[in-house]
Design an enzyme around this catalytic site. Structure first.
Site, PDB file in Angstrom:
ATOM      1  N   ASP A   1     -10.581   3.176   4.016  1.00 51.17           N
ATOM      2  CA  ASP A   1     -10.674   1.640   3.811  1.00 51.17           C
ATOM      3  C   ASP A   1     -12.173   1.381   3.794  1.00 51.17           C
ATOM      4  O   ASP A   1     -12.440  -0.005   3.894  1.00 51.17           O
ATOM      5  CB  ASP A   1      -9.615   1.051   4.559  1.00 51.17           C
ATOM      6  CG  ASP A   1      -9.263  -0.428   4.114  1.00 51.17           C
ATOM      7  OD1 ASP A   1      -9.386  -0.561   3.132  1.00 51.17           O
ATOM      8  OD2 ASP A   1      -9.060  -1.262   5.197  1.00 51.17           O
TER       9      ASP A   1
ATOM     10  N   GLN B   1      -4.363  -1.782   9.553  1.00 49.15           N
ATOM     11  CA  GLN B   1      -4.340  -3.260   8.910  1.00 49.15           C
ATOM     12  C   GLN B   1      -4.900  -4.248   9.632  1.00 49.15           C
ATOM     13  O   GLN B   1      -4.597  -4.585  11.017  1.00 49.15           O
ATOM     14  CB  GLN B   1      -2.683  -3.290   8.702  1.00 49.15           C
ATOM     15  CG  GLN B   1      -2.485  -4.846   8.007  1.00 49.15           C
ATOM     16  CD  GLN B   1      -3.005  -4.914   6.593  1.00 49.15           C
ATOM     17  OE1 GLN B   1      -3.101  -3.957   5.868  1.00 49.15           O
ATOM     18  NE2 GLN B   1      -3.709  -6.078   6.189  1.00 49.15           N
TER      19      GLN B   1
ATOM     20  N   LYS C   1       0.835  -1.096   0.042  1.00 52.64           N
ATOM     21  CA  LYS C   1       0.038   0.182  -0.055  1.00 52.64           C
ATOM     22  C   LYS C   1       0.695   1.170   0.030  1.00 52.64           C
ATOM     23  O   LYS C   1       0.496   2.219  -0.640  1.00 52.64           O
ATOM     24  CB  LYS C   1      -0.887  -0.062   1.326  1.00 52.64           C
ATOM     25  CG  LYS C   1      -2.058  -1.228   1.054  1.00 52.64           C
ATOM     26  CD  LYS C   1      -2.566  -1.664   2.327  1.00 52.64           C
ATOM     27  CE  LYS C   1      -3.623  -2.725   2.101  1.00 52.64           C
ATOM     28  NZ  LYS C   1      -4.271  -3.115   3.127  1.00 52.64           N
TER      29      LYS C   1
END
Length: 281
Positions: A121, A98, A54
């Site tokens: 996200d 994450q 990422k």
């Protein structure tokens, strides 16, 4: 002849456009660029690899990433404190926590602590609720990436019977909501669904999101269906037996190179959008 839904190619094309957008924003704002903060808790090698990927994607489009690494002993309160700090930082435009975090952490509480405007996200309950109601919100990166991929190849979803196999809060459930918004008729199945093969055989669109290698068999899928495989397992296989349907489905995603690249690409796209909103305001 089945159409291959090439997520890798679409992501590359999108990155080229994002490079231009980031450069234009930089020129108009005295050098400011979108910044994505990535939080990695612990030392899981797979998670570290995903975070690195990422960060590399940020670099490719000219934006910045702020890497936050916390020890595996981190508590929920400590992680919440770091998220609060990033929420308050005007130079941070997107926040990625994450998944998964160590077992002692309340992951849902930490996801939901992320500011809605920085939830690039698409992991907060508030963001999910707004998205499901058709309101403005950043979508969960994987299902939103799938929707973008289908749109790129002009897959008309209106009126189709879509069967989503999987009900996770960051894939199956938001996938179903997005398909409903696109006027598909949606059936959500999971590991406890009875008569699963018969339900899948009815599908005009199948989304495999169960997390079990080749769980969905080729002979469960009817001719002419659109097949999206959101799984990825050791050996480069997905959740669906794809070899048996390549010549008889309408379109399909390869594994790898289909859904995966679109997930990261969607995260970067939404980070750029968040940066544009914050910096222009």
């Amino acid at each position: 002849m089945s159409l291959l839904l090439d997520g890798k190619a679409v992501a590359k094309e999108t990155e080229a456009a994002l490079q231009t957008r980031v450069q234009q924003l930089k020129e108009k704002s005295q050098g400011r660029t979108p910044i994505l903060a990535t939080i990695l808790v612990g030392d899981d090698p797979s998670s570290a690899t995903y975070v690195k990927m990422k960060g590399n994607a940020c670099e490719r489009v000219g934006m910045q990433s702020l890497k936050v690494e916390l020890p595996k002993e981190t508590t929920t309160d400590q992680l919440l404190g770091k998220i609060d700090e990033l929420n308050a930082n005007p130079d941070v435009h997107g926040i990625l926590l994450q998944h998964p975090v160590p077992a002692q952490i309340d992951e849902r509480a930490c996801f939901d602590a992320i500011d809605l405007d920085k939830d690039v996200d698409g992991v907060t309950c508030l963001g999910f609720g707004r998205m499901a109601m058709g309101e403005e919100a950043y979508g969960c990166a994987t299902p939103k990436g799938i929707m973008r991929l289908l749109a790129h190849y002009n897959m008309d979803l209106e009126g189709l019977h879509a069967v989503v196999v999987g009900r996770s809060p960051i894939l199956g459930k938001p996938m179903a909501a997005m398909l409903l918004e696109a006027n598909a008729t949606v059936t959500v199945c999971h590991s406890r669904t009875k008569n699963l093969p018969e339900l899948i055989k009815q599908a005009d669109l199948v989304v495999g999101a169960l997390g079990k290698p080749e769980f969905i068999k080729a002979d469960w899928i009817k001719d002419g269906a659109i097949v999206v495989d959101a799984g990825y397992h050791v050996g480069g296989i997905g959740d669906i037996e794809i070899e048996g349907i390549k010549d008889r489905c309408k379109a399909y995603t390869p594994v790898p190179g289909g859904v995966g690249p679109m997930t990261i690409n969607t995260l970067i796209l939404q980070s750029v959008e968040a940066g544009e909103k914050a910096i222009k305001s």
